[in-house]
Design a protein around this motif. Structure first.
Motif, PDB file in Angstrom:
ATOM      1  N   LYS A 246     -10.435  -1.260   0.371  1.00  0.00           N
ATOM      2  CA  LYS A 246     -11.687  -1.781   0.931  1.00  0.00           C
ATOM      3  C   LYS A 246     -12.191  -3.010   0.166  1.00  0.00           C
ATOM      4  CE  LYS A 246     -13.117   2.707   0.451  1.00  0.00           C
ATOM      5  NZ  LYS A 246     -12.171   3.245  -0.497  1.00  0.00           N
ATOM      6  N   ARG A 247     -12.940  -3.792   0.887  1.00  0.00           N
ATOM      7  CA  ARG A 247     -13.651  -4.942   0.293  1.00  0.00           C
ATOM      8  C   ARG A 247     -15.075  -4.874   0.818  1.00  0.00           C
ATOM      9  NH1 ARG A 247     -11.237  -9.345  -1.782  1.00  0.00           N
ATOM     10  NH2 ARG A 247     -12.784 -10.765  -0.893  1.00  0.00           N
TER      11      ARG A 247
ATOM     12  N   SER B 159     -13.921  -4.475  -4.532  1.00  0.00           N
ATOM     13  CA  SER B 159     -12.682  -4.177  -3.793  1.00  0.00           C
ATOM     14  C   SER B 159     -11.852  -3.147  -4.542  1.00  0.00           C
ATOM     15  CB  SER B 159     -11.869  -5.463  -3.589  1.00  0.00           C
ATOM     16  OG  SER B 159     -11.388  -5.919  -4.823  1.00  0.00           O
ATOM     17  N   GLU B 160     -11.153  -2.344  -3.788  1.00  0.00           N
ATOM     18  CA  GLU B 160     -10.210  -1.391  -4.394  1.00  0.00           C
ATOM     19  C   GLU B 160      -9.031  -1.214  -3.456  1.00  0.00           C
ATOM     20  OE1 GLU B 160     -12.574   2.124  -5.174  1.00  0.00           O
ATOM     21  OE2 GLU B 160     -12.705   2.664  -3.073  1.00  0.00           O
TER      22      GLU B 160
END
Ligand SMILES: C[S@@+](CC[C@H](N)C(=O)[O-])C[C@H]1O[C@@H](n2cnc3c(N)ncnc32)[C@H](O)[C@@H]1O
Length: 420
Positions: free
Chosen positions: A310-311, A325-326
């Motif tokens: 995700k961002r 983010s990850e």
């Protein structure tokens, strides 16, 4: 020397269980377990249901316990929280004060009061690098305390999966011995390399090879090992002795995953484990998981989101806009390798909670409490002592990998049996 042990920060008894597995001769003379801010003390209850209580102080805040009243013991053990160990000059006396609430000072007070011949502690590996602003200071403070009180110390960061466990759990273990023991004297005769590779405590428990060069550093310290313990407890350090204060203000050092300290000289180097075949997650899975552990169709979307990449646009407290983010993590968790590290939030709707494809049905589900216990090497249903399931996972997330303690117990047994 008797195999007597005092277990601080006992949780549900991982140290006690591991030592008992290594030898039935281990006798726990006292323990302490108190969960701050909780009315119901589930871990203490669980511990007492298995082994009985010793006195009314075992369930109290260790900081409030008079350490001189703790029974004598050969081995002090504990997995204590990683906190800020900085110290400051006390306003009222010449002594020093540790960061309020840091439980290290309760361990140090116990060392001062009881002078146990041996100590075995567990902590998260970031202890070696904390705080971020002065890397290595906190561990330096601990080593200085040990040195002042006449102890030599070995440490090793161990990933349990490297030594056969079903969980990748990286923890630092710290073994200290009083310099007056036979073992302490023998350590003094070893070269640094021999101690780290073949003769030391961890070299026996967790075989390894050296990767890189050895670094050495001296900690300036004042030897307090001959000072009357009661004087030390009541008045703090001696006049003018500000070793801990100096270390706290100035010390930083790149501690590696292995090392030892003797007479204030630190030796550290990076080591790599001699790997043993890990246990795949599949091997600890139960065959008959209840329906309630299965992921429902309604919540599946949330799990997919949590586990995915995700961002997200965010704004910090100071008003600064940034993108969080990850990346994705494995969903479901692979069954053919050891699990990720289990946290206290295990089983809650959380990215770090494990989700597996049930080996029998193939459908996605959470780990059961028994699987959580197996990941830590506890007996099945160990925490099934009346606590809600959420706390069973919580206690397991807090606990340690029992077979790692059993391995160290086997080495300790030999050391203690060789003492006069
Ligand atoms: C990392 S866990 C150790 C778990 C343990 N090794 C096991 O196998 O279950 C630390 C434990 O210290 C306990 N604890 C925290 N603060 C405490 C205090 N002030 N006095 C006594 N125990 C405390 C916590 O409740 C927790 O169970």
């Amino acid at each position: 020397m008797q195999k007597t042990v005092c277990e601080l920060f006992a949780g549900v008894g991982g140290f006690r269980l591991g030592l008992q597995h290594s030898s039935p001769q281990w006798e726990t003379v006292w323990f302490s377990q108190w969960e701050p801010g909780r009315k119901k003390q589930w871990a203490h209850d669980c511990y007492v249901k298995h082994w009985g209580d010793i006195d009314e102080r075992t369930g109290q805040d260790i900081a409030s316990v008079d350490k001189t009243a703790i029974p004598d013991h050969t081995l002090l053990v504990g997995g204590f929280p990683c906190q800020n160990y900085s110290v400051a000059a006390s306003k009222s006396s010449k002594g020093i004060e540790g960061e309020k609430g840091a439980l290290w000072w309760s361990i140090r007070d116990t060392l001062i009061a009881k002078r146990p011949p041996f100590v075995l502690l567990e902590n998260v590996d970031r202890l070696l690098k904390s705080p971020a602003s002065q890397r290595g200071r906190d561990f330096g403070v601990m080593l200085t305390c040990f040195a002042q009180l006449g102890y030599s110390v070995e440490w090793r960061v161990v990933n349990a999966a490297d030594y056969g466990a079903a969980q990748r759990r990286r923890r630092i273990f710290i073994f200290a011995c009083n310099n007056r023991t036979r073992h302490g004297a023998a350590m003094g005769l070893c070269t640094a390399e021999d101690l780290l590779l073949q003769d030391g405590f961890f070299a026996h428990a967790f075989p390894c090879t050296i990767d890189g060069s050895l670094r050495t550093e001296r900690i300036p310290f004042h030897d307090l090992s001959n000072v009357d313990p009661l004087t030390l407890l009541t008045t703090g350090d001696e006049d003018g002795n500000n070793d801990l204060l100096d270390i706290s203000r100035q010390f930083a050092f790149p501690f590696e995953n292995s090392g030892f300290m003797m007479n204030g000289i630190i030796h550290t180097c990076s080591t790599v484990p001699v790997h043993e075949p890990p246990t795949p997650l599949r091997q600890i899975a139960v065959q008959d998981a209840d329906q309630r552990y299965y992921i429902s169709d309604e919540s599946m979307g949330k799990w997919v989101y949590l586990k995915g990449a995700k961002r997200i646009d965010r704004v910090s407290k100071s008003g600064h806009a940034y993108v969080f983010s990850e990346g994705p993590i494995a969903f479901p968790d692979p069954l053919d390798r050891p699990s990720r590290t289990m946290l206290t939030s295990e089983s809650s709707l959380n990215r770090s909670t494990h989700v597996i494809a049930d080996p029998v049905t193939g459908r996605l589900r959470l780990l059961t409490p028994v699987e959580a216990e197996r990941l830590q090497g506890f007996d099945d249903e160990w925490t099934n002592t009346g606590m809600p399931e959420k706390f069973r996972y919580f206690c397991m997330g807090n606990a340690l990998v029992v077979p790692m303690i059993e391995r160290m117990g086997t080495v300790l047994n030999k050391i203690i049996e060789a003492e006069p």
